[in-house]
Motif scaffolding. Structure first.
Motif, PDB file in Angstrom:
ATOM      1  N   ALA A  53       0.833  -1.205   0.000  1.00 18.82           N
ATOM      2  CA  ALA A  53       0.000   0.000   0.000  1.00 18.82           C
ATOM      3  C   ALA A  53       0.866   1.253   0.000  1.00 18.82           C
ATOM      4  O   ALA A  53       0.564   2.241  -0.696  1.00 18.82           O
ATOM      5  N   VAL A  54       1.957   1.231   0.760  1.00 20.77           N
ATOM      6  CA  VAL A  54       2.869   2.378   0.770  1.00 20.77           C
ATOM      7  C   VAL A  54       3.507   2.572  -0.601  1.00 20.77           C
ATOM      8  O   VAL A  54       3.624   3.694  -1.096  1.00 20.77           O
ATOM      9  N   CYS A  56       2.319   1.726  -3.501  1.00 20.21           N
ATOM     10  CA  CYS A  56       1.329   2.220  -4.453  1.00 20.21           C
ATOM     11  C   CYS A  56       1.031   3.699  -4.221  1.00 20.21           C
ATOM     12  O   CYS A  56       0.792   4.443  -5.178  1.00 20.21           O
ATOM     13  N   ARG A  57       1.039   4.123  -2.965  1.00 17.02           N
ATOM     14  CA  ARG A  57       0.812   5.541  -2.693  1.00 17.02           C
ATOM     15  C   ARG A  57       1.975   6.405  -3.182  1.00 17.02           C
ATOM     16  O   ARG A  57       1.777   7.524  -3.632  1.00 17.02           O
ATOM     17  N   ASP A  58       3.181   5.890  -3.101  1.00 19.51           N
ATOM     18  CA  ASP A  58       4.337   6.653  -3.577  1.00 19.51           C
ATOM     19  C   ASP A  58       4.285   6.876  -5.086  1.00 19.51           C
ATOM     20  O   ASP A  58       4.668   7.943  -5.576  1.00 19.51           O
ATOM     21  N   GLY A  59       3.833   5.868  -5.835  1.00 16.61           N
ATOM     22  CA  GLY A  59       3.709   6.009  -7.278  1.00 16.61           C
ATOM     23  C   GLY A  59       5.036   6.273  -7.949  1.00 16.61           C
ATOM     24  O   GLY A  59       6.046   5.615  -7.687  1.00 16.61           O
ATOM     25  N   TRP A  94       4.168  -3.954  -8.133  1.00 16.08           N
ATOM     26  CA  TRP A  94       3.781  -2.649  -8.664  1.00 16.08           C
ATOM     27  C   TRP A  94       4.210  -2.509 -10.124  1.00 16.08           C
ATOM     28  O   TRP A  94       3.456  -1.992 -10.958  1.00 16.08           O
ATOM     29  N   ARG A 166      -0.641   5.592 -10.721  1.00 13.15           N
ATOM     30  CA  ARG A 166      -1.589   4.973  -9.812  1.00 13.15           C
ATOM     31  C   ARG A 166      -2.011   3.609 -10.350  1.00 13.15           C
ATOM     32  O   ARG A 166      -2.447   3.503 -11.498  1.00 13.15           O
ATOM     33  N   HIS A 168      -3.954  -0.399  -9.341  1.00 16.64           N
ATOM     34  CA  HIS A 168      -4.963  -1.036  -8.498  1.00 16.64           C
ATOM     35  C   HIS A 168      -4.589  -2.514  -8.356  1.00 16.64           C
ATOM     36  O   HIS A 168      -4.612  -3.265  -9.338  1.00 16.64           O
TER      37      HIS A 168
END
Length: 542
Positions: A53-54, A56-59, A94, A166, A168
């Motif tokens: 999750a971290v 994916c948030r960083d992108g 990712w 981003r 999913h």
């Protein structure tokens, strides 16, 4: 005019696999062993979910400093090696999601382009070489216009996600998560689904390290089969060995590539391990994997020195035929059937069994090369491309092109057989046109050559550099000393050898019916009216 053919790529020898994986069942685990594995897997799985999750948030803003910060946070709850493996797995997942996102965007763009072209054509118009067919009715035209708007909205959202970095991702699988709301259709109850969901989200794998004891400090397997793992810091009280390690009661003995694995372990070379639970069977498995040194590809002439076995991939069988060095079929064709119904494990076993029989036949024939089509149906099974032909989309979707390509490359490399990939353009069409009838025995109905068998011959000849067409045009008749036999064998350097054959006049009338051969090659090379020079000479001869 001659039919416009798309460019045909040259054949090439497929590269050998760069890694190998072997699996063995962990038999004889005690209740305490399973409890420890479940606790470790759940603890590390929770850490992996948070780290993903971290990530994916960083992108796109992720950098080396952020990588080090994530590793420090995970090390306090596990260990440095567990943290490094988790972070690498999150980054790989990712990156895989990004590649899938790009493929989805390309698929949407192709679908929008197809619908746009067909909407611009009048309703009911048939397809031509320059324009696609129109939709059959106004109702279908209206439905496709609405679908065009839906695809455009999806494309806009996908492009926005791509530009923002981003993605999913569902740890455990999107399909399994969706089954929670359709337990009856998935033939599961809530308890069974929960067990599969938890097992899919566990994290029990460790990357290898060269120079460390037995090639892995986190999950260690000794040459005699003893399995032990380094417990995370919060679970260190469960250790039954020194240095916070837990030794399992089960012993591992790899049946496949055991010698290679033992050589790496005894030399302290890196070996990665993964422990997972098959919730359907209630069995624990250990998978060992390592990288193979890169090997140079065999030159194409050396691979074809003893002939080739050509293979045509179909929905329910592999059609194969042996060809000599001159491109002539030897013996009769062979078929290796498989059943692609049932579970994924069953389909994979069917493919492996068919390929095992194919490779055994190749070794018995003394052939060191197998020619296959370089197929990829990723963009060929969309509903926009084939429209109402659902049966055809299901047919090509069921063909295991990707899995078969990966399997045959790995299995052939272990058997010492080269895989030659050829362009699949027109192999079925030209094989049936030039080889199906000549290779069919009319006096024996049980030895009928099918279209798939003829396609295998075309594939093999293309791999060898020969033209698929069996005969060339007759030699010129301008001088007596240059005229030879009427038809000669087509060589590999004959230009236009893979073009369509001209229509030969019948023996009784000596003429060609009107309209025949319109799609053949340019028969009026001498700029004469009517038929080509070859046909005119046959009609005027006494």
């Amino acid at each position: 005019m001659a039919e416009q053919l798309r460019p045909i790529e040259a054949p090439f020898v497929a590269a050998a696999p760069c890694g190998v994986a072997v699996r063995n069942r962990l038999k004889g685990l005690t209740a305490q062993d399973e409890t420890v594995l479940r606790l470790v897997g759940a603890h590390l799985g929770a850490l992996a979910s948070k780290d993903l999750a971290v990530r994916c948030r960083d992108g796109l803003a992720h950098d080396a400093d952020r990588w080090a910060e994530r590793k420090r946070e995970l090390t306090t709850a596990s260990s440095a090696r567990w943290a490094g493996t988790i972070i690498k797995a999150s980054h790989d997942q990712w990156a895989l999601a990004r590649r899938c996102q790009l493929a989805h965007i390309q698929s949407l763009e192709a679908g929008i382009a197809t619908i746009t072209r067909r909407l611009s054509v009048p309703v009911g118009q048939k397809a031509t070489k320059d324009a696609p067919a129109g939709y059959r009715s106004r109702t279908e035209w209206f439905a496709k216009s609405r679908r065009l708007r839906v695809l455009q909205d999806r494309l806009a959202a996908a492009r926005a996600d791509w530009q923002a970095g981003r993605v999913h991702i569902v740890r455990g699988g999107k399909r399994l998560a969706g089954n929670r709301h359709h337990l009856e259709a998935a033939q599961l109850d809530e308890t069974g689904w929960r067990e599969r969901w938890e097992a899919a989200r566990w994290f029990l794998r460790a990357d290898g390290e060269s120079g460390k004891r037995y090639g892995n400090e986190t999950i260690r397997v000794t040459p005699d089969g003893e399995v032990s793992l380094k417990l995370p810091a919060p679970l260190a009280h469960l250790a039954n060995a020194s240095h916070g390690r837990y030794v399992l009661s089960a012993r591992v003995r790899f049946a496949h590539r055991r010698v290679e694995w033992a050589d790496r372990v005894q030399a302290n070379r890196a070996v990665a391990y993964r422990i997972h639970l098959d919730a359907d069977r209630g069995r624990w498995y250990l998978t060992a994997s390592w990288q193979l040194p890169p090997t140079p590809a065999i030159p194409l002439p050396a691979a074809l020195a003893h002939g080739v076995i050509a293979m045509d991939t179909n929905a329910d069988h592999l059609a194969a035929w042996q060809l000599d060095v001159h491109g002539n079929p030897i013996g009769r064709p062979r078929r290796f059937g498989y059943d692609l119904s049932g579970t994924a494990e069953h389909r994979d076993a069917q493919v492996r069994h068919a390929l095992s029989r194919l490779l055994a036949w190749a070794k018995a024939c003394g052939v060191t090369a197998i020619a296959i089509e370089n197929l990829d149906f990723a963009a060929e099974k969309t509903r926009e491309k084939h429209g109402r032909r659902k049966w055809f989309r299901h047919l090509i979707s069921g063909m295991p092109t990707g899995k078969l390509r990966a399997r045959i490359t790995a299995m052939a490399a272990a058997a010492g057989i080269a895989i030659i990939a050829v362009d699949p353009a027109y192999t079925s069409k030209w094989g049936a046109q030039h080889w199906q009838a000549p290779l069919t025995r009319t006096n024996n109905k049980n030895q009928t050559t099918t279209r798939h068998d003829a396609a295998a011959v075309a594939i093999g000849r293309r791999a060898q550099g020969h033209a698929i067409r069996r005969r060339t045009a007759p030699p010129p008749h301008d001088r007596k000393d240059r005229a030879g036999h009427r038809t000669v064998q087509a060589g590999p350097d004959v230009s236009g050898g893979e073009g369509p054959r001209p229509r030969i006049p019948g023996p009784r009338t000596g003429c060609v019916p009107p309209g025949c051969g319109e799609n053949a090659g340019d028969q009026c090379a001498q700029h004469r009216s009517g038929h080509a020079a070859e046909h005119e000479q046959l009609m005027l001869s006494p």
